[in-house]
Write a protein that holds these residues in place. Structure first.
Motif, PDB file in Angstrom:
ATOM      1  N   LEU A  30      21.098  46.996 -16.204  1.00  0.00           N
ATOM      2  CA  LEU A  30      21.938  45.933 -15.660  1.00  0.00           C
ATOM      3  C   LEU A  30      21.624  44.611 -16.348  1.00  0.00           C
ATOM      4  O   LEU A  30      20.457  44.258 -16.524  1.00  0.00           O
ATOM      5  N   ASP A  31      22.670  43.901 -16.728  1.00  0.00           N
ATOM      6  CA  ASP A  31      22.526  42.563 -17.300  1.00  0.00           C
ATOM      7  C   ASP A  31      22.878  41.585 -16.183  1.00  0.00           C
ATOM      8  O   ASP A  31      24.055  41.391 -15.858  1.00  0.00           O
ATOM      9  N   ILE A  32      21.843  41.021 -15.566  1.00  0.00           N
ATOM     10  CA  ILE A  32      22.026  40.115 -14.427  1.00  0.00           C
ATOM     11  C   ILE A  32      21.630  38.712 -14.881  1.00  0.00           C
ATOM     12  O   ILE A  32      20.529  38.507 -15.388  1.00  0.00           O
ATOM     13  N   ARG A  33      22.546  37.774 -14.687  1.00  0.00           N
ATOM     14  CA  ARG A  33      22.314  36.395 -15.141  1.00  0.00           C
ATOM     15  C   ARG A  33      22.752  35.389 -14.089  1.00  0.00           C
ATOM     16  O   ARG A  33      23.534  35.697 -13.205  1.00  0.00           O
ATOM     17  N   VAL A  34      22.286  34.182 -14.264  1.00  0.00           N
ATOM     18  CA  VAL A  34      22.766  33.070 -13.458  1.00  0.00           C
ATOM     19  C   VAL A  34      24.026  32.530 -14.132  1.00  0.00           C
ATOM     20  O   VAL A  34      24.068  32.368 -15.355  1.00  0.00           O
ATOM     21  N   GLY A  35      25.036  32.320 -13.329  1.00  0.00           N
ATOM     22  CA  GLY A  35      26.279  31.747 -13.828  1.00  0.00           C
ATOM     23  C   GLY A  35      26.654  30.522 -13.015  1.00  0.00           C
ATOM     24  O   GLY A  35      26.185  30.342 -11.887  1.00  0.00           O
ATOM     25  N   LYS A  36      27.502  29.697 -13.594  1.00  0.00           N
ATOM     26  CA  LYS A  36      27.988  28.501 -12.891  1.00  0.00           C
ATOM     27  C   LYS A  36      29.501  28.612 -12.750  1.00  0.00           C
ATOM     28  O   LYS A  36      30.204  28.797 -13.755  1.00  0.00           O
ATOM     29  N   VAL A  37      29.992  28.512 -11.518  1.00  0.00           N
ATOM     30  CA  VAL A  37      31.432  28.578 -11.279  1.00  0.00           C
ATOM     31  C   VAL A  37      32.050  27.266 -11.755  1.00  0.00           C
ATOM     32  O   VAL A  37      31.740  26.201 -11.222  1.00  0.00           O
ATOM     33  N   VAL A  38      32.894  27.360 -12.789  1.00  0.00           N
ATOM     34  CA  VAL A  38      33.494  26.157 -13.362  1.00  0.00           C
ATOM     35  C   VAL A  38      34.961  25.988 -12.961  1.00  0.00           C
ATOM     36  O   VAL A  38      35.532  24.910 -13.130  1.00  0.00           O
ATOM     37  N   ASP A  74      30.731  30.361 -16.054  1.00  0.00           N
ATOM     38  CA  ASP A  74      29.989  30.143 -17.296  1.00  0.00           C
ATOM     39  C   ASP A  74      28.702  30.945 -17.210  1.00  0.00           C
ATOM     40  O   ASP A  74      27.878  30.700 -16.321  1.00  0.00           O
ATOM     41  N   ILE A  75      28.553  31.917 -18.105  1.00  0.00           N
ATOM     42  CA  ILE A  75      27.337  32.739 -18.108  1.00  0.00           C
ATOM     43  C   ILE A  75      26.486  32.449 -19.340  1.00  0.00           C
ATOM     44  O   ILE A  75      25.753  33.296 -19.813  1.00  0.00           O
ATOM     45  N   VAL A 129      25.410  30.953  -9.289  1.00  0.00           N
ATOM     46  CA  VAL A 129      25.464  32.253  -8.637  1.00  0.00           C
ATOM     47  C   VAL A 129      24.783  33.305  -9.509  1.00  0.00           C
ATOM     48  O   VAL A 129      24.580  33.095 -10.700  1.00  0.00           O
ATOM     49  N   VAL A 130      24.431  34.422  -8.902  1.00  0.00           N
ATOM     50  CA  VAL A 130      23.825  35.533  -9.621  1.00  0.00           C
ATOM     51  C   VAL A 130      24.935  36.537  -9.930  1.00  0.00           C
ATOM     52  O   VAL A 130      25.676  36.943  -9.032  1.00  0.00           O
ATOM     53  N   VAL A 131      25.041  36.907 -11.224  1.00  0.00           N
ATOM     54  CA  VAL A 131      26.174  37.696 -11.700  1.00  0.00           C
ATOM     55  C   VAL A 131      25.692  38.934 -12.458  1.00  0.00           C
ATOM     56  O   VAL A 131      24.803  38.835 -13.306  1.00  0.00           O
ATOM     57  N   VAL A 132      26.301  40.085 -12.153  1.00  0.00           N
ATOM     58  CA  VAL A 132      26.124  41.266 -12.995  1.00  0.00           C
ATOM     59  C   VAL A 132      27.218  41.169 -14.055  1.00  0.00           C
ATOM     60  O   VAL A 132      28.407  41.206 -13.733  1.00  0.00           O
ATOM     61  N   VAL A 133      26.810  41.009 -15.316  1.00  0.00           N
ATOM     62  CA  VAL A 133      27.801  40.739 -16.364  1.00  0.00           C
ATOM     63  C   VAL A 133      28.207  41.964 -17.172  1.00  0.00           C
ATOM     64  O   VAL A 133      29.186  41.911 -17.910  1.00  0.00           O
ATOM     65  N   ASN A 134      27.494  43.075 -17.035  1.00  0.00           N
ATOM     66  CA  ASN A 134      27.844  44.224 -17.867  1.00  0.00           C
ATOM     67  C   ASN A 134      28.496  45.366 -17.084  1.00  0.00           C
ATOM     68  O   ASN A 134      28.381  46.523 -17.453  1.00  0.00           O
ATOM     69  N   LEU A 135      29.207  45.027 -16.005  1.00  0.00           N
ATOM     70  CA  LEU A 135      30.011  46.032 -15.317  1.00  0.00           C
ATOM     71  C   LEU A 135      31.286  46.293 -16.117  1.00  0.00           C
ATOM     72  O   LEU A 135      31.797  45.396 -16.788  1.00  0.00           O
ATOM     73  N   LYS A 136      31.801  47.491 -15.990  1.00  0.00           N
ATOM     74  CA  LYS A 136      33.083  47.810 -16.605  1.00  0.00           C
ATOM     75  C   LYS A 136      34.144  46.926 -15.950  1.00  0.00           C
ATOM     76  O   LYS A 136      34.169  46.793 -14.723  1.00  0.00           O
ATOM     77  N   VAL A 171      18.890  26.208 -13.047  1.00  0.00           N
ATOM     78  CA  VAL A 171      18.543  26.782 -14.350  1.00  0.00           C
ATOM     79  C   VAL A 171      19.830  26.803 -15.165  1.00  0.00           C
ATOM     80  O   VAL A 171      20.929  26.773 -14.626  1.00  0.00           O
ATOM     81  N   PRO A 172      19.720  26.868 -16.488  1.00  0.00           N
ATOM     82  CA  PRO A 172      20.926  26.864 -17.316  1.00  0.00           C
ATOM     83  C   PRO A 172      21.754  28.136 -17.085  1.00  0.00           C
ATOM     84  O   PRO A 172      21.198  29.220 -16.902  1.00  0.00           O
ATOM     85  N   PRO A 173      23.095  27.997 -17.095  1.00  0.00           N
ATOM     86  CA  PRO A 173      23.938  29.184 -17.036  1.00  0.00           C
ATOM     87  C   PRO A 173      23.551  30.149 -18.160  1.00  0.00           C
ATOM     88  O   PRO A 173      23.250  29.741 -19.282  1.00  0.00           O
ATOM     89  N   GLY A 174      23.541  31.428 -17.822  1.00  0.00           N
ATOM     90  CA  GLY A 174      23.159  32.453 -18.792  1.00  0.00           C
ATOM     91  C   GLY A 174      21.709  32.877 -18.676  1.00  0.00           C
ATOM     92  O   GLY A 174      21.304  33.863 -19.282  1.00  0.00           O
TER      93      GLY A 174
END
Length: 113
Positions: free
Chosen positions: A15-23, A40-41, A66-73, A106-109
């Motif tokens: 899983l690729d889990i990152r912090v993202g910012k809702v823009v 923005d991831i 927010v915390v985002v799973v970025v590698n979902l299909k 923390v920085p997005p991504g």
């Protein structure tokens, strides 16, 4: 354990889990549940649909880390493509979801580990 399936560390590590910012956030036309967000991831923006319109207005989400799973299909919902998943607690049918976030900015991504 309460009967949930388990995964190995190797499976979890996929899983690729990152912090993202809702823009950006706006209602999805024709849907009573979905809000379309642009997140923005870290050097890339993703369209992610979230089924929280019962509890949140789009403007409530703007600027949230927010915390985002970025590698979902990618998944098509209401004719739009969702390119990830914003994680939340309280995912029962009538529970207000509470978005997972970070204690300090923390920085997005930034990767979650």
């Amino acid at each position: 354990m309460t009967g949930e399936a388990t995964v190995s560390f190797e499976e979890f590590a996929k899983l690729d889990i990152r912090v993202g910012k809702v823009v950006k956030a706006e209602p999805v036309p024709g849907s009573r549940k979905l809000i379309k967000t642009i997140v923005d991831i870290g050097g890339e923006e993703r369209q992610i649909l979230v089924g929280v319109a019962k509890w949140y207005k789009p403007e409530d989400l703007l600027g949230k880390l927010v915390v985002v799973v970025v590698n979902l299909k990618p998944k098509v919902m209401a004719g739009l493509v969702s390119q990830g998943m914003i994680l939340a607690a309280g995912c029962g049918e009538d529970e207000k979801p509470v978005f997972l976030t970070v204690e300090e900015p923390v920085p997005p991504g930034s990767r979650v580990c």
